[in-house]
Design a protein around this motif. Structure first.
Motif, PDB file in Angstrom:
ATOM      1  N   ALA A 182      -5.955   5.961   9.831  1.00  0.00           N
ATOM      2  CA  ALA A 182      -7.228   5.678   9.165  1.00  0.00           C
ATOM      3  C   ALA A 182      -7.004   4.907   7.872  1.00  0.00           C
ATOM      4  N   GLU A 183      -5.973   5.260   7.106  1.00  0.00           N
ATOM      5  CA  GLU A 183      -5.753   4.553   5.842  1.00  0.00           C
ATOM      6  C   GLU A 183      -5.220   3.138   6.079  1.00  0.00           C
ATOM      7  N   ILE A 184      -4.430   2.938   7.130  1.00  0.00           N
ATOM      8  CA  ILE A 184      -3.975   1.586   7.462  1.00  0.00           C
ATOM      9  C   ILE A 184      -5.168   0.737   7.904  1.00  0.00           C
ATOM     10  N   ASP A 185      -6.023   1.314   8.731  1.00  0.00           N
ATOM     11  CA  ASP A 185      -7.227   0.589   9.159  1.00  0.00           C
ATOM     12  C   ASP A 185      -8.096   0.224   7.949  1.00  0.00           C
ATOM     13  N   ALA A 186      -8.207   1.149   7.005  1.00  0.00           N
ATOM     14  CA  ALA A 186      -9.018   0.883   5.814  1.00  0.00           C
ATOM     15  C   ALA A 186      -8.386  -0.212   4.962  1.00  0.00           C
ATOM     16  N   HIS A 187      -7.062  -0.238   4.887  1.00  0.00           N
ATOM     17  CA  HIS A 187      -6.385  -1.273   4.101  1.00  0.00           C
ATOM     18  C   HIS A 187      -6.565  -2.645   4.736  1.00  0.00           C
ATOM     19  N   LEU A 229       0.853  -1.178   0.000  1.00  0.00           N
ATOM     20  CA  LEU A 229       0.000   0.000   0.000  1.00  0.00           C
ATOM     21  C   LEU A 229       0.890   1.229   0.000  1.00  0.00           C
ATOM     22  N   SER A 230       0.787   2.048  -1.033  1.00  0.00           N
ATOM     23  CA  SER A 230       1.416   3.364  -1.043  1.00  0.00           C
ATOM     24  C   SER A 230       0.343   4.352  -0.639  1.00  0.00           C
ATOM     25  N   GLY A 231       0.415   4.754   0.617  1.00  0.00           N
ATOM     26  CA  GLY A 231      -0.658   5.545   1.182  1.00  0.00           C
ATOM     27  C   GLY A 231      -0.707   6.958   0.660  1.00  0.00           C
ATOM     28  N   GLY A 232      -1.739   7.657   1.072  1.00  0.00           N
ATOM     29  CA  GLY A 232      -1.944   9.018   0.641  1.00  0.00           C
ATOM     30  C   GLY A 232      -0.949   9.989   1.255  1.00  0.00           C
ATOM     31  N   ILE A 233      -0.900  11.165   0.691  1.00  0.00           N
ATOM     32  CA  ILE A 233      -0.082  12.258   1.212  1.00  0.00           C
ATOM     33  C   ILE A 233      -0.968  13.010   2.192  1.00  0.00           C
ATOM     34  N   VAL A 234      -0.691  12.841   3.484  1.00  0.00           N
ATOM     35  CA  VAL A 234      -1.624  13.313   4.505  1.00  0.00           C
ATOM     36  C   VAL A 234      -0.936  14.295   5.454  1.00  0.00           C
ATOM     37  N   ALA A 235      -1.759  15.043   6.178  1.00  0.00           N
ATOM     38  CA  ALA A 235      -1.234  16.079   7.061  1.00  0.00           C
ATOM     39  C   ALA A 235      -0.851  15.547   8.433  1.00  0.00           C
ATOM     40  N   SER A 236      -1.475  14.438   8.865  1.00  0.00           N
ATOM     41  CA  SER A 236      -1.206  13.955  10.212  1.00  0.00           C
ATOM     42  C   SER A 236      -1.166  12.438  10.250  1.00  0.00           C
ATOM     43  N   LEU A 237      -0.553  11.920  11.295  1.00  0.00           N
ATOM     44  CA  LEU A 237      -0.478  10.475  11.489  1.00  0.00           C
ATOM     45  C   LEU A 237      -1.834   9.871  11.827  1.00  0.00           C
ATOM     46  N   HIS A 238      -2.761  10.680  12.302  1.00  0.00           N
ATOM     47  CA  HIS A 238      -4.112  10.177  12.542  1.00  0.00           C
ATOM     48  C   HIS A 238      -4.759   9.750  11.219  1.00  0.00           C
ATOM     49  N   GLU A 239      -4.473  10.487  10.153  1.00  0.00           N
ATOM     50  CA  GLU A 239      -4.954  10.098   8.832  1.00  0.00           C
ATOM     51  C   GLU A 239      -4.238   8.846   8.349  1.00  0.00           C
ATOM     52  N   THR A 240      -2.957   8.721   8.663  1.00  0.00           N
ATOM     53  CA  THR A 240      -2.222   7.495   8.321  1.00  0.00           C
ATOM     54  C   THR A 240      -2.863   6.290   8.995  1.00  0.00           C
ATOM     55  N   ALA A 281       0.594  -1.390  14.780  1.00  0.00           N
ATOM     56  CA  ALA A 281       1.164  -0.368  15.664  1.00  0.00           C
ATOM     57  C   ALA A 281       2.545   0.050  15.201  1.00  0.00           C
ATOM     58  N   MET A 282       3.332  -0.906  14.710  1.00  0.00           N
ATOM     59  CA  MET A 282       4.671  -0.580  14.227  1.00  0.00           C
ATOM     60  C   MET A 282       4.625   0.110  12.867  1.00  0.00           C
ATOM     61  N   LEU A 283       3.628  -0.196  12.066  1.00  0.00           N
ATOM     62  CA  LEU A 283       3.473   0.528  10.803  1.00  0.00           C
ATOM     63  C   LEU A 283       3.244   2.013  11.053  1.00  0.00           C
ATOM     64  N   LEU A 284       2.577   2.344  12.146  1.00  0.00           N
ATOM     65  CA  LEU A 284       2.368   3.744  12.513  1.00  0.00           C
ATOM     66  C   LEU A 284       3.578   4.330  13.219  1.00  0.00           C
ATOM     67  N   ALA A 285       4.283   3.516  13.994  1.00  0.00           N
ATOM     68  CA  ALA A 285       5.435   4.009  14.745  1.00  0.00           C
ATOM     69  C   ALA A 285       6.553   4.474  13.819  1.00  0.00           C
ATOM     70  N   GLN A 286       6.688   3.826  12.649  1.00  0.00           N
ATOM     71  CA  GLN A 286       7.787   4.193  11.747  1.00  0.00           C
ATOM     72  C   GLN A 286       7.633   5.626  11.221  1.00  0.00           C
ATOM     73  N   PRO A 287       6.523   6.014  10.604  1.00  0.00           N
ATOM     74  CA  PRO A 287       6.402   7.416  10.203  1.00  0.00           C
ATOM     75  C   PRO A 287       6.335   8.359  11.395  1.00  0.00           C
ATOM     76  N   ALA A 288       5.820   7.902  12.537  1.00  0.00           N
ATOM     77  CA  ALA A 288       5.783   8.769  13.717  1.00  0.00           C
ATOM     78  C   ALA A 288       7.193   9.127  14.169  1.00  0.00           C
ATOM     79  N   PHE A 289       8.073   8.151  14.160  1.00  0.00           N
ATOM     80  CA  PHE A 289       9.460   8.384  14.569  1.00  0.00           C
ATOM     81  C   PHE A 289      10.113   9.444  13.695  1.00  0.00           C
ATOM     82  N   TRP A 290       9.996   9.282  12.375  1.00  0.00           N
ATOM     83  CA  TRP A 290      10.689  10.210  11.471  1.00  0.00           C
ATOM     84  C   TRP A 290       9.993  11.566  11.393  1.00  0.00           C
TER      85      TRP A 290
END
Length: 453
Positions: free
Chosen positions: A112-117, A99-110, A328-337
């Motif tokens: 949502a897209e992971i949950d949708a996937h 999944l190449s996710g959307g270009i989003v403003a916040s990790l909360h949107e990330t 949780a780790m899929l979200l932690a990676q963009p959160a870290f950077w």
């Protein structure tokens, strides 16, 4: 891996155009966004085998496309991906689902897209007898177990890989990653972020390690994906020394790319094999088969996707050193950077944190971390100690961003798994090894059900 890129037909007449192509990615901090890409292995629910293209992956793409009204991406008539509104789905060489996710403003949107996937996979995959597990290295499959996806660039890579390393097929078939795509404001901002990104990639590899098994048993590694990259194709991967040299910038990175051997030229819907040849020769009109022809900016943009360093520069920065993992780790990676990159004080603190990590130390860390993980000695402490400091800086950066969800929580909530690991909790790889030695009684196949999305 990328699908064929932009169709910019502007002829390249001087190298300054290449630096300008990167510079066009600069944007004000108010427009910074986050993109997340993640991969997972498909497996048959009956037998836990890698799925075939025909009778498995192709049908999955067709069903998802029809279900959601997505546009198929075709390669010589074969569906090899789907595009939707602000996201795409693509296939890695062995059928890994990305999944190449959307270009989003916040990790909360990330989130949502992971949950949708995940919901998408649950809705469709079981109808085909398939499941998907986000693991860094396939825990049971041999190279021969995988079906090669019918994508033109993969055929070129398949022929070329054995000429330049011993693990290229493993990289293509048996690895999965998660990466964050992040913005820069200026050339100087890009340089700081690239240097922090590279210096902390071994740490990211250790924190996200999720590949301790090879062909059904432990092999002493925590990240077989990272180990695979050590001998895949060192002319296009790893850590370019130029990033840490005085004068590094857009032009120096473009110069680095000109020395990365080519894979292909894309013309009229076809990938033309020029593997191992020089983009410099292409620019000089000397590329065999293309004599006298001038490459375009689109050609260079495609070529930029065939370099695989641990941090890759396009018109944004890709951080590429992590194994894929649980949600949780899929979200932690963009959160870290994002925490490190998107707040000036945090980025400055990160620059100070890495100040004493020289290039030779970085190469040593990269070589040792697939096996030793967070226990590697570094200065007076360990890589885990560096991780504790880096995660704390990232948390402050996310606090300063002040992006809240409906419950009033800011983005720091997505760092919780990393905070636990840096305080001594097991990494994903260590957790799976514990399951192997305990409840699984040595049966690695049980990982598929437990790791499944």
């Amino acid at each position: 891996m990328s699908n064929p890129g932009e169709a910019d037909a502007t002829a390249i007449t001087q190298t300054s155009q290449l630096a300008a192509w990167f510079a066009a990615g600069c944007k004000p901090a108010s427009e910074f966004r986050i993109g997340t890409e993640h991969e997972s292995f498909g497996f048959t629910l009956n037998g836990q085998h890698p799925p075939r293209y025909e009778g498995g992956i192709r049908e999955l793409l067709d069903m998802i496309g029809a279900d959601e009204g997505l546009t198929p991406i075709l390669d010589r008539g074969n569906p090899i991906g789907l595009t939707g509104q602000n996201f795409s789905i693509s296939l890695e060489p062995g059928g890994q689902f990305e999944l190449s996710g959307g270009i989003v403003a916040s990790l909360h949107e990330t989130k949502a897209e992971i949950d949708a996937h995940i919901a998408r996979i649950h809705r469709v995959a079981p109808k085909l007898g398939l499941g998907f597990a986000p693991l860094g290295f396939h825990p049971t499959g041999t190279r021969a177990d995988f079906d090669w996806m019918p994508k033109g660039r993969y055929a070129i890579m398949r022929a070329y890989m054995p000429r330049v390393g011993t693990r290229g097929f493993d990289m293509m078939l048996r690895t999965c990653t998660v990466q964050a795509n992040l913005d820069f404001a200026s050339e100087a901002d890009m340089v700081r972020k690239m240097r922090v990104g590279y210096a902390l990639q071994p740490l990211a590899t250790a924190l996200f390690a999720n590949g301790p098994f090879r062909e059904g048993k432990p092999d002493g590694m925590l990240s077989n994906r990272a180990y695979t990259w050590l001998d895949t194709d060192n002319a296009r991967s790893g850590i370019p020394r130029a990033v840490f040299e005085d004068g590094f910038g857009f032009e120096r990175y473009a110069d680095y790319l000109l020395d990365v051997p080519m894979y292909f030229v894309y013309r009229d819907g076809r990938y033309i094999d020029v593997s191992g040849r020089s983009f410099r020769d292409f620019m000089a009109g000397r590329l065999a088969g293309f004599e006298g022809q001038t490459p375009t900016i689109g050609d260079f943009a495609d070529h930029a996707t065939t370099a695989f360093p641990d941090v890759r520069l396009k018109r944004f920065i890709e951080t590429r050193g992590a194994d894929t993992g649980n949600p949780a780790m899929l979200l932690a990676q963009p959160a870290f950077w994002a925490g490190l990159f998107y707040d000036d004080a945090a980025l400055e603190a990160a620059c100070e944190l890495i100040r004493d990590i020289d290039y030779d130390t970085l190469i040593t860390l990269r070589n040792e971390v697939p096996r030793a993980g967070l226990d590697i000695k570094l200065g007076k402490g360990t890589l885990r100690d560096l991780g504790r400091d880096a995660v704390a800086i990232a948390a402050e950066g996310l606090r300063a961003r002040a992006q809240f969800n409906a419950a009033g929580e800011d983005e720091r909530i997505y760092l919780a798994p990393l905070q636990a690991i840096t305080e001594g909790e097991p990494t994903q790889a260590e957790y799976w090894l514990g399951r192997y030695l305990g409840a699984w009684h040595g049966d690695v196949s049980r990982i598929f059900a437990e790791a499944a999305l």
